[in-house]
Design an enzyme around this catalytic site. Structure first.
Site, PDB file in Angstrom:
ATOM      1  CD  GLU A 148      -1.601   2.388  -3.428  1.00 49.37           C
ATOM      2  OE1 GLU A 148      -1.327   1.176  -3.339  1.00 49.37           O
ATOM      3  OE2 GLU A 148      -2.507   2.921  -2.748  1.00 49.37           O
ATOM      4  CG  ASP A 205      -2.166   0.909   0.988  1.00 51.29           C
ATOM      5  OD1 ASP A 205      -2.380   1.378  -0.153  1.00 51.29           O
ATOM      6  OD2 ASP A 205      -2.917   1.125   1.942  1.00 51.29           O
ATOM      7  N   GLY A 206       0.287   2.323  -0.490  1.00 53.96           N
ATOM      8  CA  GLY A 206       0.940   3.616  -0.492  1.00 53.96           C
ATOM      9  C   GLY A 206       0.026   4.633   0.162  1.00 53.96           C
ATOM     10  CG  HIS A 265      -8.883   2.999   3.491  1.00 50.59           C
ATOM     11  ND1 HIS A 265      -7.864   3.325   4.356  1.00 50.59           N
ATOM     12  CD2 HIS A 265      -8.516   3.462   2.275  1.00 50.59           C
ATOM     13  CE1 HIS A 265      -6.926   3.984   3.682  1.00 50.59           C
ATOM     14  NE2 HIS A 265      -7.301   4.068   2.427  1.00 50.59           N
ATOM     15  CG  ASP A 296      -5.345  -0.087  -1.452  1.00 47.43           C
ATOM     16  OD1 ASP A 296      -4.470   0.387  -2.205  1.00 47.43           O
ATOM     17  OD2 ASP A 296      -5.474   0.279  -0.272  1.00 47.43           O
ATOM     18  CG  ASP A 343      -3.754   2.443   5.109  1.00 47.18           C
ATOM     19  OD1 ASP A 343      -3.519   3.200   4.140  1.00 47.18           O
ATOM     20  OD2 ASP A 343      -4.372   2.813   6.123  1.00 47.18           O
TER      21      ASP A 343
END
Length: 148
Positions: free
Chosen positions: A51, A13-14, A128, A73, A138
């Site tokens: 990301e 994740d970024g 999320h 994501d 995240d």
């Protein structure tokens, strides 16, 4: 008979505070019941770049060819590989279908190089939400973004 590649699960994740702004990336590698977290960031970047960097750094961590199951994501990244967008960009000289240049070409090319020895499978996860491992990466990315 070809040797079966070791299977690695990679969650990435970024995060970015402002877009552009200070950003971070996080990755979790799972192999054979062992876990390794890695993270980093940049004082001035974009969410998409973070990301991408998470995937690149996750792949670069691997010491031998693996079957990497990448969970992200980012619809942009997953679709780029699962829908063949990247192949079309390369055929068109790194231009999108609207003839505009592909953004972040440097990182797309770095990702292709990092992916070279591996077999990749792509999985789009809902960000999320209740995906515990996605929430974990995240949190790593957000923590890195706050260092700047």
């Amino acid at each position: 008979m070809p040797k079966k590649l070791p299977e690695v699960i990679l969650y990435t994740d970024g995060a970015c505070r402002g877009n552009p702004g200070p950003g971070g990336w996080g990755a979790l590698l799972i192999w054979n019941g062992k876990e390794k977290e890695i993270a980093g960031g940049n004082p001035q970047t974009t969410n998409n770049r973070m990301e991408m960097k998470a995937i690149i750094e996750g792949l670069k961590t691997l010491k031998r060819p693996c079957h990497v199951k990448i969970h992200s994501d980012s619809a942009l990244i997953v679709n780029t590989f699962t829908k063949g967008w990247i192949d079309n960009w390369i055929k068109r000289g790194w231009k999108k279908s609207d003839k505009k240049p592909v953004e972040n070409r440097d990182l797309w090319e770095e990702m292709l190089r990092a992916a070279q020895p591996h077999k990749l499978s792509w999985f789009k996860v809902k960000g999320h939400s209740d995906d515990e491992l996605n929430n974990r990466v995240d949190a790593l990315a957000v923590a890195e973004s706050k260092k700047f």
